[in-house]
Design an enzyme around this catalytic site. Structure first.
Site, PDB file in Angstrom:
ATOM      1  N   LYS A   1     -51.134 -98.074  37.085  1.00  0.00           N
ATOM      2  CA  LYS A   1     -50.567 -97.387  38.244  1.00  0.00           C
ATOM      3  C   LYS A   1     -49.465 -96.421  37.814  1.00  0.00           C
ATOM      4  O   LYS A   1     -49.303 -95.332  38.373  1.00  0.00           O
ATOM      5  CB  LYS A   1     -49.996 -98.437  39.214  1.00  0.00           C
ATOM      6  CG  LYS A   1     -49.356 -97.844  40.449  1.00  0.00           C
ATOM      7  CD  LYS A   1     -49.247 -98.864  41.555  1.00  0.00           C
ATOM      8  CE  LYS A   1     -48.670 -98.261  42.805  1.00  0.00           C
ATOM      9  NZ  LYS A   1     -49.111 -98.932  44.018  1.00  0.00           N
TER      10      LYS A   1
ATOM     11  N   ASN B   1     -42.465 -92.296  55.715  1.00  0.00           N
ATOM     12  CA  ASN B   1     -43.801 -92.785  56.065  1.00  0.00           C
ATOM     13  C   ASN B   1     -43.916 -92.868  57.583  1.00  0.00           C
ATOM     14  O   ASN B   1     -42.926 -93.078  58.283  1.00  0.00           O
ATOM     15  CB  ASN B   1     -44.027 -94.179  55.466  1.00  0.00           C
ATOM     16  CG  ASN B   1     -45.431 -94.695  55.743  1.00  0.00           C
ATOM     17  OD1 ASN B   1     -46.412 -93.952  55.645  1.00  0.00           O
ATOM     18  ND2 ASN B   1     -45.544 -95.965  56.110  1.00  0.00           N
TER      19      ASN B   1
ATOM     20  N   HIS C   1     -46.085 -94.929  60.582  1.00  0.00           N
ATOM     21  CA  HIS C   1     -46.955 -96.091  60.774  1.00  0.00           C
ATOM     22  C   HIS C   1     -47.326 -96.194  62.254  1.00  0.00           C
ATOM     23  O   HIS C   1     -46.449 -96.101  63.120  1.00  0.00           O
ATOM     24  CB  HIS C   1     -46.250 -97.363  60.291  1.00  0.00           C
ATOM     25  CG  HIS C   1     -47.143 -98.555  60.369  1.00  0.00           C
ATOM     26  ND1 HIS C   1     -48.211 -98.719  59.503  1.00  0.00           N
ATOM     27  CD2 HIS C   1     -47.180 -99.590  61.234  1.00  0.00           C
ATOM     28  CE1 HIS C   1     -48.847 -99.830  59.838  1.00  0.00           C
ATOM     29  NE2 HIS C   1     -48.254-100.374  60.875  1.00  0.00           N
TER      30      HIS C   1
ATOM     31  N   MET D   1     -53.034 -94.063  51.901  1.00  0.00           N
ATOM     32  CA  MET D   1     -53.349 -95.482  51.973  1.00  0.00           C
ATOM     33  C   MET D   1     -53.123 -96.214  50.643  1.00  0.00           C
ATOM     34  O   MET D   1     -53.959 -97.010  50.223  1.00  0.00           O
ATOM     35  CB  MET D   1     -54.778 -95.669  52.487  1.00  0.00           C
ATOM     36  CG  MET D   1     -54.921 -95.220  53.925  1.00  0.00           C
ATOM     37  SD  MET D   1     -53.632 -95.941  54.992  1.00  0.00           S
ATOM     38  CE  MET D   1     -54.247 -95.563  56.608  1.00  0.00           C
TER      39      MET D   1
ATOM     40  N   ASN E   1     -52.067 -85.687  60.917  1.00  0.00           N
ATOM     41  CA  ASN E   1     -50.593 -85.610  60.830  1.00  0.00           C
ATOM     42  C   ASN E   1     -50.167 -84.456  59.941  1.00  0.00           C
ATOM     43  O   ASN E   1     -49.198 -83.765  60.245  1.00  0.00           O
ATOM     44  CB  ASN E   1     -50.009 -86.938  60.338  1.00  0.00           C
ATOM     45  CG  ASN E   1     -49.902 -87.941  61.474  1.00  0.00           C
ATOM     46  OD1 ASN E   1     -49.041 -87.827  62.331  1.00  0.00           O
ATOM     47  ND2 ASN E   1     -50.822 -88.903  61.501  1.00  0.00           N
TER      48      ASN E   1
ATOM     49  N   ILE F   1     -46.628 -96.992  47.398  1.00  0.00           N
ATOM     50  CA  ILE F   1     -45.868 -96.199  46.420  1.00  0.00           C
ATOM     51  C   ILE F   1     -45.235 -97.169  45.410  1.00  0.00           C
ATOM     52  O   ILE F   1     -44.597 -98.149  45.782  1.00  0.00           O
ATOM     53  CB  ILE F   1     -44.786 -95.359  47.145  1.00  0.00           C
ATOM     54  CG1 ILE F   1     -45.444 -94.340  48.087  1.00  0.00           C
ATOM     55  CG2 ILE F   1     -43.861 -94.662  46.154  1.00  0.00           C
ATOM     56  CD1 ILE F   1     -46.319 -93.295  47.426  1.00  0.00           C
TER      57      ILE F   1
ATOM     58  N   GLY G   1     -56.118 -86.253  57.980  1.00  0.00           N
ATOM     59  CA  GLY G   1     -55.007 -85.289  57.862  1.00  0.00           C
ATOM     60  C   GLY G   1     -54.560 -84.669  59.173  1.00  0.00           C
ATOM     61  O   GLY G   1     -54.017 -83.569  59.182  1.00  0.00           O
TER      62      GLY G   1
END
Ligand code: GAR
Length: 201
Positions: free
Chosen positions: A66, A108, A110, A91, A14, A94, A12
């Site tokens: 899901k 997002n 990356h 991780m 970010n 979506i 965490g």
């Protein structure tokens, strides 16, 4: 004021950078209404609690499908009036339920220059490949992994004496200054999407 949710699976850092940007008013008109984690052991949850932010832990293994997992999350997002989802080391891919509900409203980050080195090990994959430059990408999420239109991207040179750890640390520093800027652009309505191309006005 725009309510946002930050999704995390791990450390965490970010999330912390976004919390700090809100606190220092570098990022205005944003409230982190919820931190969502699929991992009850994520240190991101402790960071959220320390900052007085509501948390939600939803484990994928507790749901048969899901879709049920995502519906549970959507219920909490609606309750908190969340209008933007910020993936910060989440991780999981979506799925269609969250995508339908938050189309164009999911970001997002990356740790590589997309479209290179997608997936869960972007930093190591680029380092092992021997690239001379890698970087950070912030993009809108679509139905393919690490794929949607790019909002901000910054290149980082790989030095001859870099170790994976030294490169990681430079990449994280760039992530922490880039992500809140991308959120700010989106919240201010400064992002114009034309197909894959994003213009900043
Ligand atoms: C970050 O480097 C982020 O870019 C990466 O996970 C890390 C999470 O760190 N995300 C991905 O690789 C997504 N494909 P953090 O939990 O300390 O923010």
């Amino acid at each position: 004021m725009m309510n946002i949710a930050v999704f995390c699976s791990g450390n965490g850092t970010n999330l912390q950078a976004i919390i700090n940007a809100v606190k220092s008013r570098k990022l205005k008109s944003v409230k982190i209404a919820l931190v969502v984690s699929d991992n009850p052991g994520a240190y991101a949850l402790a960071r959220a609690k320390k900052a007085g932010i509501k948390t939600l832990v939803v484990e994928r293994s507790q749901f048969a499908a899901k879709s049920d997992f995502e519906k549970q999350i959507i219920g909490s997002l609606k309750k908190e009036n969340v209008r933007l989802i910020v993936l910060a080391g989440f991780m999981r891919i979506i799925g269609e339920d969250i995508l339908r509900e938050y189309k164009g409203k999911i970001l997002n980050i990356h740790p590589a220059l997309l479209p290179s080195f997608k997936g869960a090990h972007g930093i190591k994959d680029a380092f092992d490949y021997g690239v001379k430059a890698t970087g950070v990408t912030v993009h809108l999420v679509d139905d393919k992994m690490d794929h949607g239109p790019i909002i901000l991207q910054e290149a980082i040179p790989v030095k001859g004496n870099d170790t994976l750890e030294s490169l990681e640390s430079r990449i994280h520093k760039v992530e922490h200054k880039l992500y809140y800027k991308a959120i700010d652009l989106l919240v201010k309505g400064r992002i114009k999407i034309r197909g894959r191309k994003i213009g900043i006005i």
